[in-house]
Enzyme design. Structure first.
Site, PDB file in Angstrom:
ATOM      1  N   ARG A  15      37.934  40.882  31.397  1.00 23.35           N
ATOM      2  CA  ARG A  15      38.042  42.343  31.401  1.00 23.35           C
ATOM      3  C   ARG A  15      39.289  42.871  32.114  1.00 23.35           C
ATOM      4  O   ARG A  15      39.633  44.033  32.002  1.00 23.35           O
ATOM      5  CB  ARG A  15      36.773  42.958  32.027  1.00 23.35           C
ATOM      6  CG  ARG A  15      35.606  42.962  31.074  1.00 23.35           C
ATOM      7  CD  ARG A  15      34.336  43.390  31.763  1.00 23.35           C
ATOM      8  NE  ARG A  15      33.794  42.318  32.600  1.00 23.35           N
ATOM      9  CZ  ARG A  15      32.773  42.483  33.458  1.00 23.35           C
ATOM     10  NH1 ARG A  15      32.227  43.677  33.607  1.00 23.35           N
ATOM     11  NH2 ARG A  15      32.331  41.474  34.168  1.00 23.35           N
ATOM     12  N   GLU A 156      17.754  38.974  37.910  1.00 29.95           N
ATOM     13  CA  GLU A 156      18.930  39.528  37.241  1.00 29.95           C
ATOM     14  C   GLU A 156      18.504  40.709  36.361  1.00 29.95           C
ATOM     15  O   GLU A 156      17.415  40.688  35.768  1.00 29.95           O
ATOM     16  CB  GLU A 156      19.593  38.448  36.375  1.00 29.95           C
ATOM     17  CG  GLU A 156      20.236  37.330  37.170  1.00 29.95           C
ATOM     18  CD  GLU A 156      21.229  37.834  38.209  1.00 29.95           C
ATOM     19  OE1 GLU A 156      22.257  38.406  37.819  1.00 29.95           O
ATOM     20  OE2 GLU A 156      20.955  37.690  39.416  1.00 29.95           O
ATOM     21  N   ASN A 229      36.025  43.569  38.458  1.00 29.99           N
ATOM     22  CA  ASN A 229      35.972  42.988  37.112  1.00 29.99           C
ATOM     23  C   ASN A 229      37.060  43.510  36.193  1.00 29.99           C
ATOM     24  O   ASN A 229      37.496  42.832  35.290  1.00 29.99           O
ATOM     25  CB  ASN A 229      34.611  43.271  36.469  1.00 29.99           C
ATOM     26  CG  ASN A 229      33.504  42.547  37.204  1.00 29.99           C
ATOM     27  OD1 ASN A 229      33.595  41.342  37.425  1.00 29.99           O
ATOM     28  ND2 ASN A 229      32.488  43.266  37.617  1.00 29.99           N
ATOM     29  N   ALA A 382      83.458  57.265  55.944  1.00 27.44           N
ATOM     30  CA  ALA A 382      82.803  57.322  54.634  1.00 27.44           C
ATOM     31  C   ALA A 382      83.523  56.432  53.631  1.00 27.44           C
ATOM     32  O   ALA A 382      84.743  56.353  53.620  1.00 27.44           O
ATOM     33  CB  ALA A 382      82.810  58.767  54.136  1.00 27.44           C
ATOM     34  N   ALA A 425      92.872  55.813  56.867  1.00 26.72           N
ATOM     35  CA  ALA A 425      92.042  56.007  55.676  1.00 26.72           C
ATOM     36  C   ALA A 425      92.699  55.389  54.446  1.00 26.72           C
ATOM     37  O   ALA A 425      93.917  55.386  54.314  1.00 26.72           O
ATOM     38  CB  ALA A 425      91.820  57.498  55.458  1.00 26.72           C
TER      39      ALA A 425
HETATM   40  C1  UD1 Z   1      25.941  37.733  40.196  1.00 24.52           C
HETATM   41  C2  UD1 Z   1      24.514  37.521  40.687  1.00 24.52           C
HETATM   42  C3  UD1 Z   1      23.820  38.881  40.813  1.00 24.52           C
HETATM   43  C4  UD1 Z   1      24.609  39.779  41.760  1.00 24.52           C
HETATM   44  C5  UD1 Z   1      26.061  39.886  41.304  1.00 24.52           C
HETATM   45  C6  UD1 Z   1      26.868  40.600  42.356  1.00 24.52           C
HETATM   46  C7  UD1 Z   1      23.793  35.379  39.808  1.00 24.52           C
HETATM   47  C8  UD1 Z   1      22.989  34.691  38.786  1.00 24.52           C
HETATM   48  N1  UD1 Z   1      23.825  36.718  39.739  1.00 24.52           N
HETATM   49  O1  UD1 Z   1      25.837  38.306  38.896  1.00 24.52           O
HETATM   50  O2  UD1 Z   1      22.525  38.708  41.318  1.00 24.52           O
HETATM   51  O3  UD1 Z   1      24.009  41.054  41.833  1.00 24.52           O
HETATM   52  O4  UD1 Z   1      26.640  38.567  41.116  1.00 24.52           O
HETATM   53  O5  UD1 Z   1      28.152  40.866  41.876  1.00 24.52           O
HETATM   54  O6  UD1 Z   1      24.354  34.745  40.665  1.00 24.52           O
HETATM   55  N2  UD1 Z   1      31.442  32.259  38.727  1.00 24.52           N
HETATM   56  C9  UD1 Z   1      31.952  30.988  38.675  1.00 24.52           C
HETATM   57  N3  UD1 Z   1      31.444  30.116  37.766  1.00 24.52           N
HETATM   58  C10 UD1 Z   1      30.455  30.444  36.915  1.00 24.52           C
HETATM   59  C11 UD1 Z   1      29.942  31.746  36.967  1.00 24.52           C
HETATM   60  C12 UD1 Z   1      30.451  32.646  37.886  1.00 24.52           C
HETATM   61  O7  UD1 Z   1      32.852  30.644  39.434  1.00 24.52           O
HETATM   62  O8  UD1 Z   1      30.042  29.574  36.123  1.00 24.52           O
HETATM   63  C13 UD1 Z   1      31.987  33.204  39.688  1.00 24.52           C
HETATM   64  C14 UD1 Z   1      32.701  34.340  38.969  1.00 24.52           C
HETATM   65  O9  UD1 Z   1      34.084  34.073  38.900  1.00 24.52           O
HETATM   66  C15 UD1 Z   1      32.433  35.521  39.876  1.00 24.52           C
HETATM   67  C16 UD1 Z   1      31.105  35.198  40.542  1.00 24.52           C
HETATM   68  O10 UD1 Z   1      30.931  33.802  40.385  1.00 24.52           O
HETATM   69  O11 UD1 Z   1      33.388  35.631  40.883  1.00 24.52           O
HETATM   70  C17 UD1 Z   1      29.931  35.979  40.000  1.00 24.52           C
HETATM   71  O12 UD1 Z   1      29.783  35.686  38.640  1.00 24.52           O
HETATM   72  P1  UD1 Z   1      29.324  36.748  37.580  1.00 24.52           P
HETATM   73  O13 UD1 Z   1      29.148  36.094  36.265  1.00 24.52           O
HETATM   74  O14 UD1 Z   1      30.224  37.930  37.628  1.00 24.52           O
HETATM   75  O15 UD1 Z   1      27.912  37.142  38.164  1.00 24.52           O
HETATM   76  P2  UD1 Z   1      27.071  38.403  37.826  1.00 24.52           P
HETATM   77  O16 UD1 Z   1      26.494  38.268  36.473  1.00 24.52           O
HETATM   78  O17 UD1 Z   1      27.842  39.614  38.130  1.00 24.52           O
END
Ligand code: UD1
Ligand code: CA
Length: 459
Positions: A15, A156, A229, A382, A425
């Site tokens: 995004r 979630e 995001n 200057a 100058a």
């Molecule tokens: C997650 C939480 C949710 C919380 C929210 C807060 C879970 C299942 N859900 O949801 O409860 O309210 O964060 O923002 O944990 N990432 C990885 N590898 C992966 C997946 C994610 O490194 O396989 C990292 C992403 O880069 C990101 C973070 O983990 O920085 C959160 O991942 P994201 O998919 O955005 O989680 P949410 O669905 O927002």
């Protein structure tokens, strides 16, 4: 108990609509991930582990440049199968007798104070999660507590029914657990949910099943747990951070013409009674003495400004040291290596680079001074140019105390102007000029009485 920190930073950040990986997007000119790392290092963690995925090499290179001496352990998560799966990739690096704190590369402003409080409130043998209450909890995992306030479950949004969606307390994602529990429980997590992901949040349910209490620590200021995001959220967070930094500066005693029109991308320390006008930008490490005045639209990078000095509108300072009682600008450009003693005056359209300038010397208008050592009480007229570059190498100009350089002179380096010398100058000086004498190199002025101006030919 020793602490490990695992930072999740594998997400693609689609995004953001950018070639730059999300965790390298700048907030206050510093990559998001660098903010989180800086805070992590303050916790005296035994090990800091970053789980990376997208743009791995550029992330590693860029971050290494920010922290050349810090040992960071990198673990790849080739496929992003969920937050639980991400932490699983780091399990082998966790020592049994430690606790592990899980942070996020795109939640940059979590503070050291909050994390320290979290580490104190959650005891070894317990599990912890940082939560926040939001007016609009849409999109977040909801915190389900029992009557005693123990966190029972995180659900979630996509898996939640109507009632659970009404809960306003949400999961920030930040969790703490004994490493050995993570090592035993994470491999048992399944992906039987709406998103088909391995949820780290399942840990809460599993902890409860093993009678390990889950402590929910609520943060008050949502800025700390705000995630990024897209560019809109990044811009919003930048403004929130700038507001916070401006307030810090106000509390330190600075007067700001408008706290919403200053940008601090680094650090500024101020003495008493400093005034900063609108649209000042500070980058890197800067320090202002007492009673320093910064005019509108100034860019100040890695510079030190002595007490009572005035930097007038539209000036740019880069790795410069300005003494006390100096008068700089408007429209001055002090480039790296500029070192000005006290009471120096640098006026409009004057550029300096790698120079030392002694006490009470002046260059008031339209001048370039590079690679020079200038004494005290010198007056640079200057339009003076130090010709420091011969097309291949740089050379030095030395100007003695009390010298007077007439307007529109070129000083062809290497060259030395003696103490008390006067340069007429319009001179081009390519040989050393004697002190206490007038040196002029221009042709003598003549008047041709019989000369007439050309006139237009009749058509
Ligand atoms: C997650 C939480 C949710 C919380 C929210 C807060 C879970 C299942 N859900 O949801 O409860 O309210 O964060 O923002 O944990 N990432 C990885 N590898 C992966 C997946 C994610 O490194 O396989 C990292 C992403 O880069 C990101 C973070 O983990 O920085 C959160 O991942 P994201 O998919 O955005 O989680 P949410 O669905 O927002
Ligand atoms: Ca997700």
């Amino acid at each position: 108990m020793d602490l490990n920190v695992v930072i999740l930073a594998a997400g693609k950040g689609t995004r953001m609509k950018s070639r730059l990986p999300k965790v390298l997007q700048p907030l206050a000119k510093k990559p998001l991930l660098a903010h989180v790392l800086e805070t992590s290092f303050k916790l005296n963690a035994h090990k800091v582990i970053v789980v990376y995925g997208h743009g791995g090499d550029s992330v590693k290179t860029e971050i290494a440049a920010h922290f050349p001496d810090a040992p960071i352990h990198w673990v790849e998560q080739a496929e992003q199968l969920g937050t639980g799966h991400a932490v699983k990739q780091a399990l082998d690096l966790l020592e049994t007798n430690t606790r592990t704190l899980i942070l996020y590369g795109d939640v940059p402003l979590i503070s050291e104070a909050t994390l320290s409080r979290f580490l104190n409130e959650v005891q070894p043998g317990e599990c912890g999660v940082i939560t926040v209450k939001l007016d609009d909890p849409t999109g977040y995992g909801r915190i389900v507590r029992d009557h005693a306030g123990v966190v029972r479950e995180i659900v979630e949004e996509k898996d939640a029914g109507k009632e659970i969606r009404k809960i306003e307390e949400v999961n920030t994602g930040i969790m703490l657990a004994d490493s050995i529990d993570l090592q035993q429980w994470l491999p048992t997590i399944e992906n039987k949910n709406v998103q088909g992901e391995y949820y780290l949040t399942d840990l809460v349910r599993i902890s409860n099943e093993h009678d390990v209490p889950v402590i929910g620590c609520r943060v008050k200021d949502p800025i700390e747990v705000e995630g990024v995001n897209d560019k809109r959220q990044l811009a919003k967070l930048e403004r929130m951070l700038q507001k916070h930094l401006a307030e810090k500066l106000l509390l330190a005693g600075a007067t700001l013409a408008d706290p919403e029109r200053i940008d601090i991308r680094g650090e500024v320390s101020v003495g008493q009674d400093c005034f900063i006008d609108v649209n000042a930008i500070f980058e890197g490490k800067n320090s202002l003495g007492d009673n320093v005045q910064i005019g509108p639209n100034c860019l100040i990078q890695n510079s030190t400004i002595g007490s009572n000095s005035v930097i007038k509108a539209n000036s740019v300072l880069e790795n410069a040291v300005v003494g006390k009682d100096c008068d700089i600008g408007p429209y001055a450009r002090l480039r790296p290596g500029t070192k000005l003693s006290d009471q120096v005056k640098i006026g409009n359209f004057v550029e300096t680079k790698n120079i030392q300038m002694g006490m009470a010397s002046k260059a008031n208008h339209l001048t370039y001074l590079g690679d020079s050592v200038i004494g005290k009480d010198v007056n640079i007229g200057a339009g003076t140019i130090t010709c420091n570059y011969d097309g291949a190498n740089k050379h030095q100009t030395v100007i003695g105390d009390n010298a007077f350089i007439g307007s529109n002179s070129s000083l062809v380096a290497p060259v030395e102007i003696g103490e008390g010398a006067t340069i007429g100058a319009g001179s081009t000086i390519s040989k050393d000029a004697k002190g206490h004498a007038l040196t002029v190199t221009r042709a003598k002025q003549v008047t041709l009485e019989s000369w007439t101006r050309p006139t237009k030919k009749p058509k």
